[in-house]
Motif scaffolding. Structure first.
Motif, PDB file in Angstrom:
ATOM      1  N   SER A   1      37.479 -30.582  18.645  1.00 33.64           N
ATOM      2  CA  SER A   1      36.275 -30.320  17.491  1.00 33.64           C
ATOM      3  C   SER A   1      36.836 -32.057  16.832  1.00 33.64           C
ATOM      4  O   SER A   1      38.208 -31.976  16.037  1.00 33.64           O
ATOM      5  N   TYR A   2      36.039 -32.524  16.390  1.00 34.95           N
ATOM      6  CA  TYR A   2      36.196 -33.949  16.162  1.00 34.95           C
ATOM      7  C   TYR A   2      34.983 -33.905  14.575  1.00 34.95           C
ATOM      8  O   TYR A   2      34.088 -33.419  14.626  1.00 34.95           O
ATOM      9  N   GLY A   3      35.809 -33.918  13.005  1.00 35.93           N
ATOM     10  CA  GLY A   3      34.383 -33.858  12.493  1.00 35.93           C
ATOM     11  C   GLY A   3      34.649 -34.426  11.810  1.00 35.93           C
ATOM     12  O   GLY A   3      34.324 -36.373  12.711  1.00 35.93           O
ATOM     13  N   ALA A   4      34.221 -35.262  10.890  1.00 33.40           N
ATOM     14  CA  ALA A   4      33.396 -35.957   9.533  1.00 33.40           C
ATOM     15  C   ALA A   4      35.140 -36.450   8.401  1.00 33.40           C
ATOM     16  O   ALA A   4      34.858 -34.920   8.113  1.00 33.40           O
TER      17      ALA A   4
ATOM     18  N   GLY B   1      39.234 -34.555  -1.985  1.00 32.43           N
ATOM     19  CA  GLY B   1      38.336 -33.874  -3.702  1.00 32.43           C
ATOM     20  C   GLY B   1      36.574 -34.138  -2.899  1.00 32.43           C
ATOM     21  O   GLY B   1      35.964 -33.324  -3.982  1.00 32.43           O
ATOM     22  N   GLU B   2      36.269 -34.213  -1.063  1.00 34.35           N
ATOM     23  CA  GLU B   2      35.195 -34.384  -1.459  1.00 34.35           C
ATOM     24  C   GLU B   2      33.847 -33.775  -0.650  1.00 34.35           C
ATOM     25  O   GLU B   2      34.230 -33.989   0.690  1.00 34.35           O
ATOM     26  N   PRO B   3      35.082 -32.250  -0.385  1.00 32.63           N
ATOM     27  CA  PRO B   3      35.245 -31.257   0.918  1.00 32.63           C
ATOM     28  C   PRO B   3      33.729 -31.689   1.629  1.00 32.63           C
ATOM     29  O   PRO B   3      33.668 -31.632   2.779  1.00 32.63           O
ATOM     30  N   LEU B   4      32.384 -31.504   0.908  1.00 28.20           N
ATOM     31  CA  LEU B   4      31.318 -31.533   0.925  1.00 28.20           C
ATOM     32  C   LEU B   4      31.169 -32.776   1.524  1.00 28.20           C
ATOM     33  O   LEU B   4      29.692 -32.703   2.414  1.00 28.20           O
ATOM     34  N   LYS B   5      31.622 -33.325   1.744  1.00 26.24           N
ATOM     35  CA  LYS B   5      31.023 -35.565   2.503  1.00 26.24           C
ATOM     36  C   LYS B   5      31.615 -35.341   3.822  1.00 26.24           C
ATOM     37  O   LYS B   5      31.652 -36.079   4.318  1.00 26.24           O
ATOM     38  N   GLY B   6      32.346 -34.538   4.749  1.00 23.06           N
ATOM     39  CA  GLY B   6      32.843 -34.399   5.752  1.00 23.06           C
ATOM     40  C   GLY B   6      32.709 -32.948   6.134  1.00 23.06           C
ATOM     41  O   GLY B   6      32.711 -32.328   5.625  1.00 23.06           O
TER      42      GLY B   6
ATOM     43  N   GLN C   1      43.361 -37.092   3.398  1.00 21.10           N
ATOM     44  CA  GLN C   1      42.260 -37.267   4.083  1.00 21.10           C
ATOM     45  C   GLN C   1      42.330 -35.802   5.068  1.00 21.10           C
ATOM     46  O   GLN C   1      42.594 -35.733   5.941  1.00 21.10           O
ATOM     47  N   VAL C   2      40.588 -35.530   4.676  1.00 19.51           N
ATOM     48  CA  VAL C   2      40.715 -34.624   6.021  1.00 19.51           C
ATOM     49  C   VAL C   2      41.073 -34.202   7.691  1.00 19.51           C
ATOM     50  O   VAL C   2      40.691 -35.191   7.361  1.00 19.51           O
ATOM     51  N   THR C   3      41.861 -33.336   7.919  1.00 17.35           N
ATOM     52  CA  THR C   3      41.435 -33.634   9.417  1.00 17.35           C
ATOM     53  C   THR C   3      40.074 -33.687  10.184  1.00 17.35           C
ATOM     54  O   THR C   3      39.976 -32.850  10.437  1.00 17.35           O
ATOM     55  N   HIS C   4      40.151 -34.253  11.573  1.00 15.36           N
ATOM     56  CA  HIS C   4      38.772 -34.904  11.854  1.00 15.36           C
ATOM     57  C   HIS C   4      38.892 -34.833  13.395  1.00 15.36           C
ATOM     58  O   HIS C   4      38.060 -34.428  13.798  1.00 15.36           O
TER      59      HIS C   4
ATOM     60  N   ARG D   1      26.193 -22.386   9.826  1.00 14.76           N
ATOM     61  CA  ARG D   1      25.365 -21.802   8.940  1.00 14.76           C
ATOM     62  C   ARG D   1      26.731 -21.631   8.163  1.00 14.76           C
ATOM     63  O   ARG D   1      25.917 -21.295   6.214  1.00 14.76           O
ATOM     64  N   HIS D   2      27.422 -21.629   7.861  1.00 12.71           N
ATOM     65  CA  HIS D   2      28.765 -21.554   6.938  1.00 12.71           C
ATOM     66  C   HIS D   2      28.749 -22.830   5.995  1.00 12.71           C
ATOM     67  O   HIS D   2      28.381 -23.091   4.596  1.00 12.71           O
ATOM     68  N   TYR D   3      28.903 -23.879   6.807  1.00 13.24           N
ATOM     69  CA  TYR D   3      28.697 -24.964   6.159  1.00 13.24           C
ATOM     70  C   TYR D   3      27.475 -25.704   5.209  1.00 13.24           C
ATOM     71  O   TYR D   3      27.548 -25.807   3.991  1.00 13.24           O
ATOM     72  N   GLU D   4      26.066 -24.589   5.720  1.00 11.48           N
ATOM     73  CA  GLU D   4      25.361 -24.891   4.853  1.00 11.48           C
ATOM     74  C   GLU D   4      25.026 -24.652   3.762  1.00 11.48           C
ATOM     75  O   GLU D   4      24.513 -24.466   2.639  1.00 11.48           O
ATOM     76  N   HIS D   5      25.551 -22.628   4.366  1.00 14.27           N
ATOM     77  CA  HIS D   5      26.137 -22.023   2.663  1.00 14.27           C
ATOM     78  C   HIS D   5      26.469 -22.839   1.087  1.00 14.27           C
ATOM     79  O   HIS D   5      26.072 -22.227   0.449  1.00 14.27           O
ATOM     80  N   ALA D   6      27.378 -23.441   2.189  1.00 11.35           N
ATOM     81  CA  ALA D   6      28.511 -23.861   0.822  1.00 11.35           C
ATOM     82  C   ALA D   6      27.671 -24.993   0.062  1.00 11.35           C
ATOM     83  O   ALA D   6      28.273 -25.228  -1.449  1.00 11.35           O
ATOM     84  N   CYS D   7      26.899 -26.123   0.881  1.00 11.52           N
ATOM     85  CA  CYS D   7      26.430 -26.835   0.709  1.00 11.52           C
ATOM     86  C   CYS D   7      24.969 -25.954  -0.432  1.00 11.52           C
ATOM     87  O   CYS D   7      25.034 -26.618  -1.866  1.00 11.52           O
ATOM     88  N   MET D   8      24.784 -25.050   0.452  1.00  9.51           N
ATOM     89  CA  MET D   8      23.394 -24.429  -1.001  1.00  9.51           C
ATOM     90  C   MET D   8      24.153 -23.840  -2.184  1.00  9.51           C
ATOM     91  O   MET D   8      23.620 -24.253  -3.162  1.00  9.51           O
ATOM     92  N   ASN D   9      25.056 -23.137  -2.381  1.00  2.95           N
ATOM     93  CA  ASN D   9      26.117 -22.834  -3.410  1.00  2.95           C
ATOM     94  C   ASN D   9      26.168 -23.472  -4.111  1.00  2.95           C
ATOM     95  O   ASN D   9      26.694 -23.780  -5.403  1.00  2.95           O
ATOM     96  N   ASN D  10      26.429 -25.324  -3.433  1.00  2.00           N
ATOM     97  CA  ASN D  10      26.978 -26.149  -4.555  1.00  2.00           C
ATOM     98  C   ASN D  10      26.116 -27.446  -5.005  1.00  2.00           C
ATOM     99  O   ASN D  10      26.114 -28.405  -5.230  1.00  2.00           O
ATOM    100  N   ASN D  11      24.783 -26.632  -4.608  1.00  2.00           N
ATOM    101  CA  ASN D  11      23.564 -27.914  -5.056  1.00  2.00           C
ATOM    102  C   ASN D  11      23.946 -29.150  -4.176  1.00  2.00           C
ATOM    103  O   ASN D  11      23.012 -30.160  -4.877  1.00  2.00           O
ATOM    104  N   VAL D  12      24.232 -28.823  -2.968  1.00  2.00           N
ATOM    105  CA  VAL D  12      24.620 -30.336  -2.155  1.00  2.00           C
ATOM    106  C   VAL D  12      23.705 -30.041  -0.941  1.00  2.00           C
ATOM    107  O   VAL D  12      23.141 -29.526  -0.194  1.00  2.00           O
ATOM    108  N   THR D  13      23.309 -31.249  -0.629  1.00  2.00           N
ATOM    109  CA  THR D  13      22.448 -31.165   0.317  1.00  2.00           C
ATOM    110  C   THR D  13      22.657 -31.935   2.048  1.00  2.00           C
ATOM    111  O   THR D  13      23.901 -32.667   1.939  1.00  2.00           O
TER     112      THR D  13
END
Length: 524
Positions: free
Chosen positions: A228-231, A236-241, A288-291, A326-338
């Motif tokens: 699993s190779y993330g970003a 402090g900015e979890p939805l940017k990765g 830094q989050v694990t990627h 789905r989980h990532y996009e739902h988190a973005c939607m709940n936080n008004n993040v594209t």
């Protein structure tokens, strides 16, 4: 003759257990030299010392063969095979210093209370001996030494080729080399193999199972894996990765107990798959989050080929990635993040093709060579190759890369073989209530004495195992070339890989010697 009485055989197994041969230790390296010396004291081998040979299995390990050649016209050869490495002894706790001293350990246990009831009953009976490796599987080797002495001393018109190998408990390196050795020995000495006999012990099918089993096959084990190779991003900015730990945990949940891998033969089903390892590959602490996370899964097979397993695995990964998305996009939607990311999936074979296009074949080969030149574990090497390729092509991330991690044990079975059926009947004469299992459930080196599918069925394995052809290899061609009936008949014992591992004395020293003698007599 030295090993023909029950007392002599008991002394032999106590000596063999005393030779510490834990996997990956100096004892495993030294062990075959002790056995060579022991065999050299048998009359036949004192006169024919060249018939005992050591065979390089890599990393200073050696397999050992000892051939009794009767020179009888049209004599069949029985290959008797065993492994001599054992698992480690940390589980013994305070008893660890006694793990290889059968008499001292058995006596100490008899003077100790608070055992589980089944162990306490066996201690009180006096019918069991304790020690690391005494059941799994040094008693098998002891029985084979006794058998080759018996056959050679009586000049019986049947050949015996004794084979004992290292590393079964880890990667089966010994047997993967020895498969080629068996073909070479057959050609060199003009032998006709009639049977391959393994003597792994009888394994329980459930707790407190009193039954004695023999096996007409051996279960397959294969390890699909994923990087699993993330970003990367700051915590402090979890939805940017994309956190690779989140990716891997989602995939682990989809793989654990996954029924899509279920395999059936006769009336038997494979155990469900589980996650063997899921490792954060980030070596330092930071915010830094694990990627990068590497996950390995255990899948048992009876009929399914490597290709079929990989096809199912990739479908499970696709489903897991859809769940992650789905989980990532739902988190973005709940936080008004594209949403910024889409998670890709591709096989190691595809990754290599992409790397050839971008980096060139020589650069890819250098990455593989640099990693496999190290002394790292085969699983570590596998993930590091993928990790380095992804590092050079970060535009592909976030992604889940699917692959295979060693080792691979192909399933084998010859229940329907006419000779095997005869041997079942023969065993019943000595053990009337014997139960026949179509697959040995403890995983064994018998997986490398036959390959019962076509070459096409292991292409996905070769193409998607990063270390294949460098530090890991399976002798598929030699496996197919052996083409010999096989069976597993071994002694009765309990608790392999536990500090209460023990051997039933009557089975080991009385029943099994007579049964193996009768088995040999079947061939002349």
């Amino acid at each position: 003759m030295k090993y023909q009485t029950p007392d002599a055989l008991e002394a032999l197994i106590k000596y063999i257990v005393s030779l510490d041969s834990r996997s990956g230790t100096q004892g495993e390296i030294d062990f075959p030299y002790y056995i060579k010396t022991l065999l050299s004291n048998i009359d036949y081998f004192s006169k024919n010392p060249e018939h005992i040979q050591l065979h390089d299995a890599g990393n200073d390990l050696n397999a050992l063969t000892a051939l009794y050649d009767s020179k009888a016209p049209n004599a069949k050869t029985i290959v008797v095979m065993s492994h001599f490495d054992t698992v480690h002894t940390n589980d013994f706790g305070d008893y660890e210093p006694l793990a290889f001293d059968v008499d001292a350990l058995t006596k100490t246990y008899s003077n100790t209370d608070d055992w589980p009831q089944d162990v306490a009953d066996d201690i009180a009976s006096g019918n069991y001996l304790f020690g690391r490796g005494i059941m799994d599987m040094k008693m098998g080797l002891a029985l084979h030494i006794r058998l080759i002495e018996y056959v050679s001393a009586h000049n019986l018109p049947c050949n015996i080729l004794l084979l004992t190998v290292p590393d079964e408990e880890v990667d089966s390196k010994g047997m993967r080399h020895a498969t080629t050795v068996l073909n070479e020995q057959r050609d060199t000495h003009n032998l006709t193999y009639g049977l391959i006999l393994n003597s792994e012990p009888s394994f329980m099918q459930q707790p407190n199972d009193p039954n004695y089993y023999i096996y007409t096959g051996s279960i397959g084990k294969i390890m699909p894996a994923a990087l699993s190779y993330g970003a990367e991003t700051h915590v402090g900015e979890p939805l940017k990765g994309i956190n690779a730990l989140f990716m891997a945990s989602t995939l682990n949940r989809h793989m654990e107990y996954q029924t899509l891998f279920s395999d059936q033969a006769y009336d038997t089903f494979t155990p469900l798959p589980i996650t063997l390892r899921s490792d954060d590959l980030k070596t330092e602490y930071s915010t830094q989050v694990t990627h990068r996370v590497g996950s390995i899964y255990n899948v048992f097979t009876m009929k399914k080929s490597a290709n079929e397993v990989f096809q199912v695995f990739n479908q499970v990964v696709e489903n897991a990635v859809a769940d992650m998305t789905r989980h990532y996009e739902h988190a973005c939607m709940n936080n008004n993040v594209t949403p910024t990311f889409s998670i890709e999936t591709f096989t190691y074979e595809t990754l290599v093709e992409k790397a050839h296009e971008k980096l060139g074949q020589s650069a890819v080969e250098k990455i593989i060579r640099d990693v496999t030149d190290s002394d790292k574990d085969l699983r570590q090497q596998s993930f590091e190759i993928v990790e380095r390729l992804m590092y050079r092509m970060k535009e592909l991330s976030p992604a889940v890369v699917t692959l295979f991690a060693p080792p691979y044990y192909p399933p084998v079975n010859n229940t329907e073989d006419e000779l095997v059926q005869e041997l079942i009947v023969l065993t019943q004469k000595y053990i009337p209530d014997v139960k026949v299992m179509h697959y040995f459930n403890g995983i064994s080196d018998l997986s490398y004495v036959s390959y019962q599918d076509s070459a096409e069925t292991f292409k996905d394995y070769i193409n998607n195992t990063p270390v294949y052809g460098t530090t890991y290899h399976i002798p598929f061609d030699d496996m197919k070339a052996l083409d010999t009936p096989f069976i597993n008949i071994g002694p009765y014992g309990k608790d392999p890989h536990k500090y209460t591992e023990r051997l039933n004395k009557k089975s080991a020293f009385e029943t099994m010697p007579k049964l193996l003698e009768a088995l040999v007599e079947r061939f002349f």
